[in-house]
Design an enzyme around this catalytic site. Structure first.
Site, PDB file in Angstrom:
ATOM      1  N   CYS A 220      23.551  -7.672 -45.330  1.00 14.72           N
ATOM      2  CA  CYS A 220      23.560  -6.595 -46.325  1.00 14.72           C
ATOM      3  C   CYS A 220      22.544  -6.846 -47.441  1.00 14.72           C
ATOM      4  O   CYS A 220      22.895  -7.277 -48.540  1.00 14.72           O
ATOM      5  CB  CYS A 220      24.938  -6.363 -46.924  1.00 14.72           C
ATOM      6  SG  CYS A 220      24.962  -4.780 -47.801  1.00 14.72           S
ATOM      7  N   CYS A 398      23.352   0.864 -45.434  1.00 12.14           N
ATOM      8  CA  CYS A 398      23.625   0.084 -46.636  1.00 12.14           C
ATOM      9  C   CYS A 398      24.013   1.035 -47.767  1.00 12.14           C
ATOM     10  O   CYS A 398      23.157   1.756 -48.288  1.00 12.14           O
ATOM     11  CB  CYS A 398      22.364  -0.713 -47.013  1.00 12.14           C
ATOM     12  SG  CYS A 398      22.675  -1.809 -48.400  1.00 12.14           S
TER      13      CYS A 398
HETATM   14  C1  LIG Z   1      28.950  -9.238 -50.319  1.00 13.69           C
HETATM   15  C2  LIG Z   1      28.740  -8.543 -49.013  1.00 13.69           C
HETATM   16  C3  LIG Z   1      28.543  -7.179 -48.993  1.00 13.69           C
HETATM   17  C4  LIG Z   1      28.356  -6.516 -47.806  1.00 13.69           C
HETATM   18  N1  LIG Z   1      28.211  -5.154 -47.830  1.00 13.69           N
HETATM   19  C5  LIG Z   1      28.127  -4.479 -46.670  1.00 13.69           C
HETATM   20  C6  LIG Z   1      28.097  -3.056 -46.674  1.00 13.69           C
HETATM   21  O1  LIG Z   1      28.191  -2.424 -47.723  1.00 13.69           O
HETATM   22  N2  LIG Z   1      27.997  -2.416 -45.487  1.00 13.69           N
HETATM   23  C7  LIG Z   1      27.938  -3.102 -44.310  1.00 13.69           C
HETATM   24  O2  LIG Z   1      27.873  -2.464 -43.267  1.00 13.69           O
HETATM   25  N3  LIG Z   1      27.941  -4.462 -44.265  1.00 13.69           N
HETATM   26  C8  LIG Z   1      28.045  -5.159 -45.411  1.00 13.69           C
HETATM   27  N4  LIG Z   1      28.105  -6.533 -45.395  1.00 13.69           N
HETATM   28  C9  LIG Z   1      27.765  -7.266 -44.144  1.00 13.69           C
HETATM   29  C10 LIG Z   1      28.875  -7.347 -43.113  1.00 13.69           C
HETATM   30  O3  LIG Z   1      30.068  -7.819 -43.682  1.00 13.69           O
HETATM   31  C11 LIG Z   1      28.431  -8.268 -41.981  1.00 13.69           C
HETATM   32  O4  LIG Z   1      27.164  -7.856 -41.536  1.00 13.69           O
HETATM   33  C12 LIG Z   1      29.392  -8.245 -40.801  1.00 13.69           C
HETATM   34  O5  LIG Z   1      30.626  -8.761 -41.192  1.00 13.69           O
HETATM   35  C13 LIG Z   1      28.817  -9.034 -39.619  1.00 13.69           C
HETATM   36  O6  LIG Z   1      29.767  -9.170 -38.601  1.00 13.69           O
HETATM   37  P1  LIG Z   1      29.688 -10.415 -37.603  1.00 13.69           P
HETATM   38  O7  LIG Z   1      30.793 -10.252 -36.636  1.00 13.69           O
HETATM   39  O8  LIG Z   1      28.320 -10.565 -37.087  1.00 13.69           O
HETATM   40  O9  LIG Z   1      29.961 -11.683 -38.538  1.00 13.69           O
HETATM   41  P2  LIG Z   1      31.268 -12.018 -39.349  1.00 13.69           P
HETATM   42  O10 LIG Z   1      32.055 -10.800 -39.632  1.00 13.69           O
HETATM   43  O11 LIG Z   1      30.826 -12.836 -40.501  1.00 13.69           O
HETATM   44  O12 LIG Z   1      32.134 -12.895 -38.333  1.00 13.69           O
HETATM   45  C14 LIG Z   1      31.773 -14.177 -37.872  1.00 13.69           C
HETATM   46  C15 LIG Z   1      33.061 -14.871 -37.442  1.00 13.69           C
HETATM   47  O13 LIG Z   1      32.766 -16.059 -36.732  1.00 13.69           O
HETATM   48  C16 LIG Z   1      33.720 -17.045 -37.111  1.00 13.69           C
HETATM   49  N5  LIG Z   1      33.170 -18.358 -36.832  1.00 13.69           N
HETATM   50  C17 LIG Z   1      32.266 -19.058 -37.544  1.00 13.69           C
HETATM   51  N6  LIG Z   1      32.019 -20.232 -36.959  1.00 13.69           N
HETATM   52  C18 LIG Z   1      32.787 -20.284 -35.852  1.00 13.69           C
HETATM   53  C19 LIG Z   1      32.959 -21.243 -34.828  1.00 13.69           C
HETATM   54  N7  LIG Z   1      32.289 -22.396 -34.827  1.00 13.69           N
HETATM   55  N8  LIG Z   1      33.824 -20.964 -33.829  1.00 13.69           N
HETATM   56  C20 LIG Z   1      34.500 -19.788 -33.792  1.00 13.69           C
HETATM   57  N9  LIG Z   1      34.361 -18.844 -34.742  1.00 13.69           N
HETATM   58  C21 LIG Z   1      33.519 -19.093 -35.762  1.00 13.69           C
HETATM   59  C22 LIG Z   1      33.940 -16.795 -38.596  1.00 13.69           C
HETATM   60  O14 LIG Z   1      35.146 -17.382 -39.050  1.00 13.69           O
HETATM   61  C23 LIG Z   1      33.940 -15.277 -38.639  1.00 13.69           C
HETATM   62  O15 LIG Z   1      35.236 -14.766 -38.468  1.00 13.69           O
HETATM   63  C24 LIG Z   1      28.333  -7.241 -46.573  1.00 13.69           C
HETATM   64  C25 LIG Z   1      28.543  -8.619 -46.585  1.00 13.69           C
HETATM   65  C26 LIG Z   1      28.757  -9.267 -47.790  1.00 13.69           C
HETATM   66  C27 LIG Z   1      29.020 -10.739 -47.799  1.00 13.69           C
END
Ligand SMILES: Cc1cc2nc3c(=O)[nH]c(=O)nc-3n(C[C@H](O)[C@H](O)[C@H](O)COP(=O)(O)OP(=O)(O)OC[C@H]3O[C@@H](n4cnc5c(N)ncnc54)[C@H](O)[C@@H]3O)c2cc1C
Length: 560
Positions: A220, A398
């Site tokens: 983000c 975003c």
């Molecule tokens: C402050 C902030 C604001 C944001 N604002 C927005 C917004 O307005 N709009 C939007 O669309 N997005 C936004 N985002 C971004 C969005 O939250 C992420 O892009 C999204 O969560 C990505 O999903 P993901 O599944 O790739 O990763 P994540 O949701 O981060 O999931 C990764 C998972 O992997 C797990 N994991 C880590 N290591 C291991 C391991 N070794 N073994 C097993 N599991 C593990 C973690 O515990 C976690 O649960 C924002 C993020 C932040 C921090």
């Protein structure tokens, strides 16, 4: 599918607490409305109903579909895979007790929402029947189709979805993360520091309020500046703005990467007297002296020290170490997937979604939502030994929060071209978009994206029309942007939406060649709730329903 002899073990690492500066864990909670309330009463995250299985040592060590990571992408795909191959065949590896909706942390840092409202137990979001392997992945061996977890178990798979997110690197800034023990400094990017932002803002008296953007890819990319706009608004509201200098020090050469929205943002920073310093990268925090040191990326070796009264840090970020140390990584360490299909470029039974991938688009939850539909289709095709036929266009979004009641909703594709949901100029600050961001999107997240196993999926049994002109049937769902699920439908077609609500629209030209249409909303927990006779959301819809909206046509639908 390839089966190769075991390779030498990869370097270990894995940090599920990667989201936190101190390596702390993520915690979780709940699922559908009723269960949701019930479970929130259980602080340990104990599952009340046995809706899915969870254990540290698994009896079964092989899964048709193994998902790594139970964050946004991991849970969204677990729900979809449950629907595709059955819950018994799906396992998700996730160490954290809690699952957080991170986008709301922007508002938590500004005091507009609570941290508690952003999290639910992992137990409640893992789809019922799907195995939750509560451990960290330590090693991925695509040559042998196995992964090894922290507790020493080896799990084999037929298909693998990697959704491990990215890692935060506060430690790459000298003086952090220990600097967070001092006041006046916070970061919306981790659970442990997001409330410190709000504290620093409340404690602000006089001086510099500094907001940073690192010299790495981030998730983000709008979030580092959203908190600046909110802080500015807060300082105005509390009468302190005159004593504040609000500064945005960014490593980037631009304020925002997409011109259409950047123009609005430049107008805002000028009107509100916010100072933007491009190519300024935070390299050190002297929290005891309230000083932040920035390097000038255009003049190597040149540094500037800024005193601060408040500092918001966006940390450097990078690929997950488990991915980086595996054969699945590209040169930079990101999961190497095909940008159209999300299938791994080397291992055809491996797929990726979300922040861990090298997809050349902005890393957001909205992007994950769009990717999940494409990946679902890709996997379906691969399982049938057919070529994937749907392409991901890079859609990402975003919501740039510009005050406590306005948002500029940026939506764009791989080429940086706006790909907007609403037929209005989204580059304008709007109250409606703030409402979407603060209230609608969280609801869609918990009840739509993560609950795909429960969303409405209908089969069109019969569609007849007495009108002499050819009719068309549209099915629409909403997630991030409205999409027409099916341009035209005919008997036997399947219609699915990303929500438990589906709008069916039948339209046909009339005699004067104008289009007439009729819309009817189907919801799996409202409209047909009186038909509920079995457990589970999907059963709330009667097996078959016929809608006769007017004399011209009749539609028969079956819930599948
Ligand atoms: C402050 C902030 C604001 C944001 N604002 C927005 C917004 O307005 N709009 C939007 O669309 N997005 C936004 N985002 C971004 C969005 O939250 C992420 O892009 C999204 O969560 C990505 O999903 P993901 O599944 O790739 O990763 P994540 O949701 O981060 O999931 C990764 C998972 O992997 C797990 N994991 C880590 N290591 C291991 C391991 N070794 N073994 C097993 N599991 C593990 C973690 O515990 C976690 O649960 C924002 C993020 C932040 C921090």
């Amino acid at each position: 599918m390839k089966h190769h002899p075991p390779r030498e073990r990869q370097g270990r690492v894995a940090d599920a607490g990667a989201q936190s500066p101190g390596g702390g864990r993520w915690r979780i909670r709940v699922r559908m409305a009723t269960l949701c309330r019930l479970r929130q009463c259980h602080p340990t995250g104990v599952v009340i109903a046995h809706l899915h299985t969870s254990s540290r040592v698994s009896a079964k060590q092989h899964y048709k579909m193994l998902v790594l990571g139970g964050g946004t992408g991991g849970i969204a795909m677990s729900a979809r895979m449950k629907r595709m191959v059955g819950a018994d065949n799906v396992a998700v590896v996730e160490p954290a007790e809690m699952h957080y909706y991170q986008p709301i942390w922007t508002l938590v840092g500004a005091g507009a929402k609570t941290v508690a409202s952003s999290g639910r137990s992992t137990a409640s979001v893992v789809p019922s029947g799907v195995k939750w392997v509560k451990s960290k992945v330590q090693e991925i061996n695509p040559e042998t189709n196995t992964v090894r977890t922290e507790d020493g178990n080896e799990i084999s798979y037929e298909y693998l979805i990697v959704a491990l997110g990215l890692q935060l690197h506060y430690e790459k800034i000298k003086g952090l993360p220990e600097g967070f023990e001092h006041p006046k400094i916070g970061s919306n990017y981790s659970l442990q520091t997001v409330e410190k932002t709000w504290k620093a803002l409340q404690d602000f008296k006089e001086g510099n309020a500094i907001f940073t953007f690192p010299n790495t890819p981030v998730k983000c990319a709008g979030a580092p500046q959203k908190i600046m706009y909110l802080s500015d608004a807060y300082l105005r509201k509390t009468g302190k703005r005159e004593k504040a200098k609000v500064i945005y020090n960014t490593s980037l050469p631009v304020l925002f990467g997409i011109k259409k929205y950047a123009e609005t943002l430049w107008d805002i920073v000028k009107t509100r007297d916010l100072q933007v310093n491009l190519r300024h990268n935070l390299i050190e925090v002297r929290a005891d002296k309230q000083e932040a040191v920035f390097e000038n990326l255009d003049k190597p070796g040149e540094t500037t020290v800024f005193e601060y009264e408040m500092l918001h840090v966006t940390p450097p970020m990078g690929p997950h170490s488990v991915v980086k140390s595996s054969p699945l990584a590209d040169e930079a360490g990101w999961l190497d997937v095909n940008k159209d299909t999300l299938q791994h470029n080397k291992y055809p039974n491996v797929f990726g979604i979300g922040d861990c991938t090298n997809l050349p688009t902005a890393k957001t939850g909205a992007a994950v939502a769009a990717q999940s539909a494409i990946l679902n289709r890709t996997i379906k095709k691969v399982m049938k030994k057919e070529m994937p036929d749907k392409k991901y266009d890079g859609y990402t979004s975003c919501p740039l929060v510009t005050s406590y009641n306005t948002v500029v909703l940026a939506e764009f594709d791989y080429n940086g071209q706006p790909l907007e949901t609403f037929p209005i100029n989204q580059a304008k600050e709007r109250r409606l978009m703030y409402f979407m961001k603060a209230d609608v999107m969280p609801h869609l997240y918990w009840h739509g994206l993560l609950r795909y196993d429960n969303v409405l999926k209908l089969k069109l049994l019969n569609f007849s029309c007495t009108n002499i002109y050819p009719p068309s049937l549209f099915a629409q769902g909403l997630l991030g942007r409205t999409r027409t699920i099916q341009e035209t439908a005919s008997s036997g077609d399947e219609i699915s939406t990303l929500l438990p609500v589906c709008t069916l629209k039948v339209s046909f030209p009339n005699k004067s060649n104008r289009t007439s249409s009729h819309e009817s909303r189907f919801s799996n927990n409202l409209q047909f709730s009186h038909h509920c006779n079995r457990r589970g959301n999907r059963a709330l819809i009667p097996p078959e329903v016929t809608m006769k909206p007017n004399k011209c046509f009749a539609v028969s639908l079956k819930n599948i």
